[in-house]
Scaffold this motif. Structure first.
Motif, PDB file in Angstrom:
ATOM      1  N   PRO A 171     -10.575 -13.093 -16.355  1.00 22.58           N
ATOM      2  CA  PRO A 171      -9.452 -13.579 -17.169  1.00 22.58           C
ATOM      3  C   PRO A 171      -9.879 -14.540 -18.271  1.00 22.58           C
ATOM      4  N   THR A 176      -8.009 -16.553 -21.791  1.00 18.96           N
ATOM      5  CA  THR A 176      -6.880 -16.825 -22.680  1.00 18.96           C
ATOM      6  C   THR A 176      -7.276 -17.915 -23.665  1.00 18.96           C
ATOM      7  N   ASP A 224      -6.207  -9.824 -18.284  1.00 22.58           N
ATOM      8  CA  ASP A 224      -5.874 -11.237 -18.492  1.00 22.58           C
ATOM      9  C   ASP A 224      -4.430 -11.570 -18.115  1.00 22.58           C
ATOM     10  N   GLU A 261      -2.322 -11.828 -15.600  1.00 22.89           N
ATOM     11  CA  GLU A 261      -1.874 -12.784 -14.576  1.00 22.89           C
ATOM     12  C   GLU A 261      -2.146 -14.217 -15.006  1.00 22.89           C
ATOM     13  N   VAL A 262      -3.357 -14.488 -15.458  1.00 19.81           N
ATOM     14  CA  VAL A 262      -3.704 -15.844 -15.889  1.00 19.81           C
ATOM     15  C   VAL A 262      -2.951 -16.200 -17.171  1.00 19.81           C
ATOM     16  N   GLU A 265       0.284 -17.419 -16.085  1.00 20.31           N
ATOM     17  CA  GLU A 265       0.112 -18.717 -15.437  1.00 20.31           C
ATOM     18  C   GLU A 265      -0.065 -19.833 -16.466  1.00 20.31           C
ATOM     19  N   GLU A 266      -0.820 -19.558 -17.510  1.00 18.44           N
ATOM     20  CA  GLU A 266      -1.056 -20.570 -18.540  1.00 18.44           C
ATOM     21  C   GLU A 266       0.221 -20.891 -19.303  1.00 18.44           C
ATOM     22  N   LYS A 275       2.253 -23.087 -17.021  1.00 19.05           N
ATOM     23  CA  LYS A 275       1.679 -24.438 -17.014  1.00 19.05           C
ATOM     24  C   LYS A 275       2.083 -25.214 -18.270  1.00 19.05           C
TER      25      LYS A 275
END
Length: 266
Positions: free
Chosen positions: A229, A231, A247, A249-250, A253-254, A257
């Motif tokens: 992953p 980003t 990439d 999923e991350v 997540e980013e 966040k």
């Protein structure tokens, strides 16, 4: 975002309003269903938008047949996609060409990618370009508005240019589909799939090349050839980009966040 509420621990919370902008057909199911599922699980208010409000369909080559097994969405992602496809929000999308429509009411505008030539409906749309030109400046930090794009979705931003021909990404750092990834996929499948992996046809620029052309400096394009992953978040704008389905999923997540960082202790 909706008006924040203060919890008993003193943390401000709010519900981000998300818009996933799509062509009628051809987007990558992983780059769409994985973020959608993550946002729904986080309690976000998610909407879709297509040109005329028709329900979008992702690229069937990534969902079925030998192309799915060899190159497409993983089994678990196909399951996520099927759930997303029957959701009320995907069955009843908004219309990004409707009079008066704007991105402004949303806290996150997301552009998924896809190789099928049908995604050019989105990438090449003057209507979408105007919407992006209006919205992207609103994401300048410390704003709480966000733009996110993955793979070919980044081109919807890079092709959004002002009257002087300057892209909204001109001064940003970004990633997108690396040229080596695109070329490897194209040449390894050309005998069977023709120019499927070249969205603008054989001989056209790679995504990486096309995007570098609109940046103030080509070094602003960040790429990793590691399949793990990856980003990129811009320093000055709430803009997050990613390269390809691996990439996704991350990437989601980013984004989550980033929204969590807006909800700091008061």
């Amino acid at each position: 975002m909706e008006d924040p509420q203060i919890t008993s621990t003193g943390v401000a919370t709010s519900t981000p309003k998300v818009l996933i902008v799509m062509a009628d057909y051809g987007h990558d199911p992983t780059e769409t269903a994985v973020p959608y599922t993550a946002f729904k699980n986080a309690g976000y208010d998610v909407k879709f938008a297509t040109e005329t409000g028709r329900p979008p369909r992702c690229d069937k080559r990534m969902l079925e047949g030998f192309t799915q097994k060899l190159l497409g969405a993983k089994k678990e992602v196909v399951s996520l996609y099927k759930k997303m496809a029957v959701s009320d929000e995907m069955r009843h999308p908004l219309s990004w060409s409707a009079p008066g429509f704007a991105f402004a009411p949303f806290d996150l505008v997301l552009f998924p990618g896809g190789h099928d030539k049908a995604v050019r409906q989105l990438i090449d749309s003057p209507v979408v370009h105007a919407l992006v030109l209006d919205y992207f400046p609103q994401t300048r930090k410390p704003s709480r508005k966000v733009v996110a794009a993955v793979c070919h979705g980044v081109m919807a931003l890079s092709e959004s240019k002002d009257a002087a021909g300057r892209s909204v990404l001109r001064d940003c750092v970004t990633t997108a589909l690396p040229a080596k990834f695109e070329q490897a996929a194209y040449w390894s499948t050309r005998a069977v799939l023709g120019d499927y992996y070249k969205t603008y046809g054989h001989g056209s620029d790679d995504v990486e090349t096309a995007i570098k052309k609109v940046l103030a400096d080509p070094s602003q394009f960040k790429a990793s050839l590691n399949p793990g992953p990856f980003t990129v978040e811009d320093e000055h704008y709430n803009y997050i980009s990613a390269r390809y389905p691996g990439d996704a999923e991350v990437f989601a997540e980013e984004i989550i966040k980033l929204f969590e960082s807006f909800n700091r202790i008061v």
